[in-house]
Design a protein around this motif. Structure first.
Motif, PDB file in Angstrom:
ATOM      1  N   LEU A  22     -87.745  15.829 111.726  1.00  0.00           N
ATOM      2  CA  LEU A  22     -86.536  15.871 111.521  1.00  0.00           C
ATOM      3  C   LEU A  22     -86.356  15.398 110.528  1.00  0.00           C
ATOM      4  O   LEU A  22     -85.720  15.009 108.859  1.00  0.00           O
ATOM      5  CB  LEU A  22     -85.630  15.050 112.658  1.00  0.00           C
ATOM      6  N   ALA A  23     -87.711  14.128 110.085  1.00  0.00           N
ATOM      7  CA  ALA A  23     -87.286  13.126 109.002  1.00  0.00           C
ATOM      8  C   ALA A  23     -87.167  14.287 107.692  1.00  0.00           C
ATOM      9  O   ALA A  23     -85.933  13.460 106.701  1.00  0.00           O
ATOM     10  CB  ALA A  23     -88.176  12.302 108.702  1.00  0.00           C
ATOM     11  N   ALA A  24     -88.239  14.921 107.400  1.00  0.00           N
ATOM     12  CA  ALA A  24     -88.876  16.222 106.424  1.00  0.00           C
ATOM     13  C   ALA A  24     -87.290  17.450 106.129  1.00  0.00           C
ATOM     14  O   ALA A  24     -86.993  17.195 104.803  1.00  0.00           O
ATOM     15  CB  ALA A  24     -89.742  16.723 106.226  1.00  0.00           C
ATOM     16  N   ALA A  25     -87.356  17.918 107.072  1.00  0.00           N
ATOM     17  CA  ALA A  25     -85.471  18.542 106.978  1.00  0.00           C
ATOM     18  C   ALA A  25     -84.591  17.651 106.692  1.00  0.00           C
ATOM     19  O   ALA A  25     -83.574  18.317 105.149  1.00  0.00           O
ATOM     20  CB  ALA A  25     -85.327  19.082 108.533  1.00  0.00           C
ATOM     21  N   LEU A  26     -84.362  16.611 106.460  1.00  0.00           N
ATOM     22  CA  LEU A  26     -82.774  15.902 106.182  1.00  0.00           C
ATOM     23  C   LEU A  26     -83.522  15.553 104.810  1.00  0.00           C
ATOM     24  O   LEU A  26     -82.595  15.409 104.121  1.00  0.00           O
ATOM     25  CB  LEU A  26     -83.251  14.342 107.531  1.00  0.00           C
ATOM     26  N   LEU A  27     -83.787  15.073 104.871  1.00  0.00           N
ATOM     27  CA  LEU A  27     -84.999  14.790 102.548  1.00  0.00           C
ATOM     28  C   LEU A  27     -84.589  15.960 102.420  1.00  0.00           C
ATOM     29  O   LEU A  27     -84.514  15.607 100.966  1.00  0.00           O
ATOM     30  CB  LEU A  27     -86.200  13.815 103.104  1.00  0.00           C
ATOM     31  N   SER A  28     -84.784  17.340 103.364  1.00  0.00           N
ATOM     32  CA  SER A  28     -84.486  17.850 101.810  1.00  0.00           C
ATOM     33  C   SER A  28     -83.079  18.222 101.738  1.00  0.00           C
ATOM     34  O   SER A  28     -83.202  18.483 100.501  1.00  0.00           O
ATOM     35  CB  SER A  28     -85.410  19.342 102.789  1.00  0.00           C
ATOM     36  N   GLY A  29     -82.818  18.179 102.668  1.00  0.00           N
ATOM     37  CA  GLY A  29     -81.134  19.044 102.539  1.00  0.00           C
ATOM     38  C   GLY A  29     -80.593  17.444 101.667  1.00  0.00           C
ATOM     39  O   GLY A  29     -80.088  17.918 100.867  1.00  0.00           O
ATOM     40  N   PHE A  30     -80.349  16.544 102.192  1.00  0.00           N
ATOM     41  CA  PHE A  30     -80.162  15.219 100.864  1.00  0.00           C
ATOM     42  C   PHE A  30     -80.745  15.096  99.341  1.00  0.00           C
ATOM     43  O   PHE A  30     -79.555  14.949  98.707  1.00  0.00           O
ATOM     44  CB  PHE A  30     -80.550  14.015 101.579  1.00  0.00           C
ATOM     45  N   GLY A  31     -82.202  15.810  99.042  1.00  0.00           N
ATOM     46  CA  GLY A  31     -82.152  15.844  97.796  1.00  0.00           C
ATOM     47  C   GLY A  31     -81.521  17.244  97.595  1.00  0.00           C
ATOM     48  O   GLY A  31     -81.302  16.670  96.244  1.00  0.00           O
ATOM     49  N   LEU A  32     -81.317  18.431  97.850  1.00  0.00           N
ATOM     50  CA  LEU A  32     -80.652  19.408  97.252  1.00  0.00           C
ATOM     51  C   LEU A  32     -79.241  19.576  97.439  1.00  0.00           C
ATOM     52  O   LEU A  32     -78.716  19.713  95.884  1.00  0.00           O
ATOM     53  CB  LEU A  32     -80.466  21.092  99.065  1.00  0.00           C
ATOM     54  N   PHE A  33     -78.734  18.608  98.066  1.00  0.00           N
ATOM     55  CA  PHE A  33     -77.172  18.050  98.473  1.00  0.00           C
ATOM     56  C   PHE A  33     -77.350  16.971  96.468  1.00  0.00           C
ATOM     57  O   PHE A  33     -76.091  17.537  96.068  1.00  0.00           O
ATOM     58  CB  PHE A  33     -76.897  16.891  99.100  1.00  0.00           C
ATOM     59  N   VAL A  34     -78.329  16.245  96.671  1.00  0.00           N
ATOM     60  CA  VAL A  34     -77.899  15.290  95.507  1.00  0.00           C
ATOM     61  C   VAL A  34     -78.301  16.225  93.981  1.00  0.00           C
ATOM     62  O   VAL A  34     -77.248  16.062  92.587  1.00  0.00           O
ATOM     63  CB  VAL A  34     -78.891  14.417  95.194  1.00  0.00           C
ATOM     64  N   ARG A 134     -91.016  21.438 107.789  1.00  0.00           N
ATOM     65  CA  ARG A 134     -92.320  22.132 108.669  1.00  0.00           C
ATOM     66  C   ARG A 134     -91.817  23.293 108.560  1.00  0.00           C
ATOM     67  O   ARG A 134     -93.165  24.158 108.625  1.00  0.00           O
ATOM     68  CB  ARG A 134     -91.852  21.633 109.595  1.00  0.00           C
ATOM     69  N   HIS A 135     -90.867  24.184 108.664  1.00  0.00           N
ATOM     70  CA  HIS A 135     -90.605  25.699 108.853  1.00  0.00           C
ATOM     71  C   HIS A 135     -89.371  25.939 108.658  1.00  0.00           C
ATOM     72  O   HIS A 135     -88.769  25.324 107.718  1.00  0.00           O
ATOM     73  CB  HIS A 135     -90.868  25.840 110.633  1.00  0.00           C
ATOM     74  N   GLU A 136     -89.404  28.085 107.863  1.00  0.00           N
ATOM     75  CA  GLU A 136     -88.420  28.015 107.265  1.00  0.00           C
ATOM     76  C   GLU A 136     -87.107  28.325 108.612  1.00  0.00           C
ATOM     77  O   GLU A 136     -85.988  27.752 107.560  1.00  0.00           O
ATOM     78  CB  GLU A 136     -88.518  29.550 107.247  1.00  0.00           C
ATOM     79  N   ARG A 137     -87.136  27.495 109.350  1.00  0.00           N
ATOM     80  CA  ARG A 137     -85.431  27.492 110.347  1.00  0.00           C
ATOM     81  C   ARG A 137     -84.981  26.125 109.529  1.00  0.00           C
ATOM     82  O   ARG A 137     -84.253  26.072 109.711  1.00  0.00           O
ATOM     83  CB  ARG A 137     -85.929  28.070 111.575  1.00  0.00           C
ATOM     84  N   ASP A 138     -85.734  24.949 109.439  1.00  0.00           N
ATOM     85  CA  ASP A 138     -85.932  23.659 109.042  1.00  0.00           C
ATOM     86  C   ASP A 138     -85.555  23.408 107.696  1.00  0.00           C
ATOM     87  O   ASP A 138     -84.533  22.997 107.713  1.00  0.00           O
ATOM     88  CB  ASP A 138     -86.802  22.602 108.960  1.00  0.00           C
ATOM     89  N   PHE A 139     -85.612  24.355 106.974  1.00  0.00           N
ATOM     90  CA  PHE A 139     -85.200  24.625 105.429  1.00  0.00           C
ATOM     91  C   PHE A 139     -84.534  25.051 105.174  1.00  0.00           C
ATOM     92  O   PHE A 139     -82.907  24.605 104.639  1.00  0.00           O
ATOM     93  CB  PHE A 139     -86.620  25.593 104.613  1.00  0.00           C
ATOM     94  N   ALA A 140     -84.071  26.475 105.981  1.00  0.00           N
ATOM     95  CA  ALA A 140     -82.044  27.155 106.113  1.00  0.00           C
ATOM     96  C   ALA A 140     -81.427  26.611 106.917  1.00  0.00           C
ATOM     97  O   ALA A 140     -79.796  26.031 106.370  1.00  0.00           O
ATOM     98  CB  ALA A 140     -82.093  28.834 106.960  1.00  0.00           C
ATOM     99  N   SER A 141     -81.614  25.008 107.747  1.00  0.00           N
ATOM    100  CA  SER A 141     -80.989  24.698 107.933  1.00  0.00           C
ATOM    101  C   SER A 141     -80.641  23.460 107.007  1.00  0.00           C
ATOM    102  O   SER A 141     -78.858  22.802 106.862  1.00  0.00           O
ATOM    103  CB  SER A 141     -80.951  23.702 109.338  1.00  0.00           C
TER     104      SER A 141
END
Length: 437
Positions: A22-34, A134-141
């Motif tokens: 969850l932390a990894a997915a949240l950081l990925s989304g936050f980085g893209l957002f910024v 960790r997985h493509e589904r996490d990246f897509a989300s």
């Protein structure tokens, strides 16, 4: 999203716990957002920089250095080292070495090196966005959430404070009055960014995130249509159609052949008109404005000055808004006062001005040609096809946009960072096997 790491990889140090994932997915989304929103959204049109004045921005410097530290620590904690080790043989090293050599030759090497450092710091979260999930589904989300968050903020501004997100009638940009620019300074920067958001929406839809994907596509399309950017509205459906049509036929090579033909055609009808009266006549027959709002004068000026230092160039960000240009006498017959122009409005001409012809060819090869080869490799694995299609769609689209705008190695510019995300994503996807769930 791969078997050996994270991001385009699997779990760090074995099977991850849910909290790490969850932390990894949240950081990925936050980085893209910024990356998309920037640290100074809705700042309006920047003030003109006086000749010799500093182009540094303390907010960006502190923001992206801090972000780089956070994502570097996160990647070391959450990613498999094998994934990060892939960067040791990355073609990005060639790009950065060309830029570093060029910065050392700039009129003001210290300022150029600081600008390059900011570019480098901004690239760290780009890598993090890709390798942390960790997985493509996490990246897509993560992509879906980041894109929707930006769109919601922009539409709230459009409704409640339209003066922050729509060009006004005052100032030098008065001719764009009523055109949507969103959180960015100009419609010509905003329209390509929101076009890439549409591509994110298509990817999310194809990944099964139908509601979020549809919302991103719809909101992004409405924005682009209201931006008034005719060239973006032309390039966007071409890039999308090329990739999706080629995928439907199961002929990825056909995508690249069509893309190559279009690159030659667009180059001929844009900067080619400066050198060939026949191409200018053809462009005049096909478009109502063959000068592309006066860009032909800028291209002619830039082309003439490439010949002054064809081998090594003028240096990284060491031509426009320097005494080489600002000390010239004003040409009252020209549509633009060239002394106030910030770029060639053509990524390839600016690369030649900065790096010289050999350096520019290396950079263009690494950023525009190698990603196409990486796409062919990545899409051979059915599990990576949707991801590869997203990234190559962005690369194809930005190749066309580069004919009319400059973004190569442009610090923390969202256009540059989103393009870099796609190029780096294709490189990683061509090397790593992807986990879907």
């Amino acid at each position: 999203m791969s078997e050996t790491g994270s991001g385009l990889a699997a779990g760090a140090h074995g099977v991850p716990v849910d909290g790490q994932r969850l932390a990894a997915a949240l950081l990925s989304g936050f980085g893209l957002f910024v990356m998309i929103l920037t640290f100074q959204p809705f700042a309006g049109v920047p003030d003109a920089i006086e000749p010799g004045g500093s182009t540094g921005n303390i907010v960006n410097q502190i923001g992206y250095v801090s972000l780089a530290i956070v994502y570097l620590v996160a990647m070391l904690k959450l990613c498999e080292r094998g994934v990060l080790a892939q960067m040791a043989t990355s073609s990005w090293l060639v790009v950065l070495m060309v830029a570093a050599f060029s910065a050392g030759r700039a009129l003001e090497p210290d300022a150029a090196l600081r600008a390059l450092l900011l570019t480098g710091f901004a690239m760290v979260p780009v890598l993090g966005v890709l390798v942390l999930p960790r997985h493509e589904r996490d990246f897509a989300s993560a992509v879906a959430n980041a894109a929707l968050a930006v769109l919601v903020l922009v539409y709230v501004a459009l409704l409640l404070a339209p003066q922050l997100a729509i060009h006004g009638s005052e100032g030098v940009e008065g001719g764009h009055a009523g055109d949507w620019r969103g959180h960015l300074t100009h419609k010509n920067f905003a329209a390509p960014v929101f076009s890439i958001l549409i591509m994110f929406g298509i990817y999310c839809w194809r990944m099964g995130l139908r509601l979020r994907g549809f919302a991103i596509i719809a909101l992004g399309a409405i924005f682009v249509l209201n931006s008034g950017s005719k060239t973006t509205m032309g390039f966007l459906p071409i890039a999308i159609a090329l990739v999706l049509f080629g995928r439907a036929l199961g002929r990825p090579l056909l995508i690249l052949l069509g893309h190559g033909a279009l690159v030659l055609l667009i180059a001929a009808l844009t900067v080619g008109t400066v050198f060939s009266p026949a191409l200018l006549q053809l462009a005049s027959a096909l478009t109502s404005d063959p000068t592309f709002t006066g860009r032909d004068e800028i291209w002619r000026f830039a082309s003439a000055h490439i010949g002054e230092k064809p081998w090594l160039g003028h240096g990284y960000f060491s031509f426009w808004q320097t005494p080489l240009v600002t000390a010239l006498e004003e040409n009252f017959e020209a549509r633009w006062d060239i002394r106030g122009i910030g770029s060639a409005h053509n990524s390839y001409l600016d690369a030649m001005l900065m790096f010289g012809l050999p350096g520019a060819m290396l950079v263009i090869f690494c950023l525009m040609i190698l990603p196409l080869r990486n796409y062919l490799r990545a899409q051979r694995d059915p599990a990576r096809q949707k991801l590869a299609d997203l990234f190559v769609m962005i690369v194809i689209f930005m190749t066309y946009v580069g004919m009319l705008e400059s973004f190569f190695l442009n610090r923390a510019d969202p256009l540059w960072l989103l393009f870099a995300l796609a190029v780096l994503g294709l490189e990683l996807a061509s090397r790593l096997r992807t986990k879907r769930v």
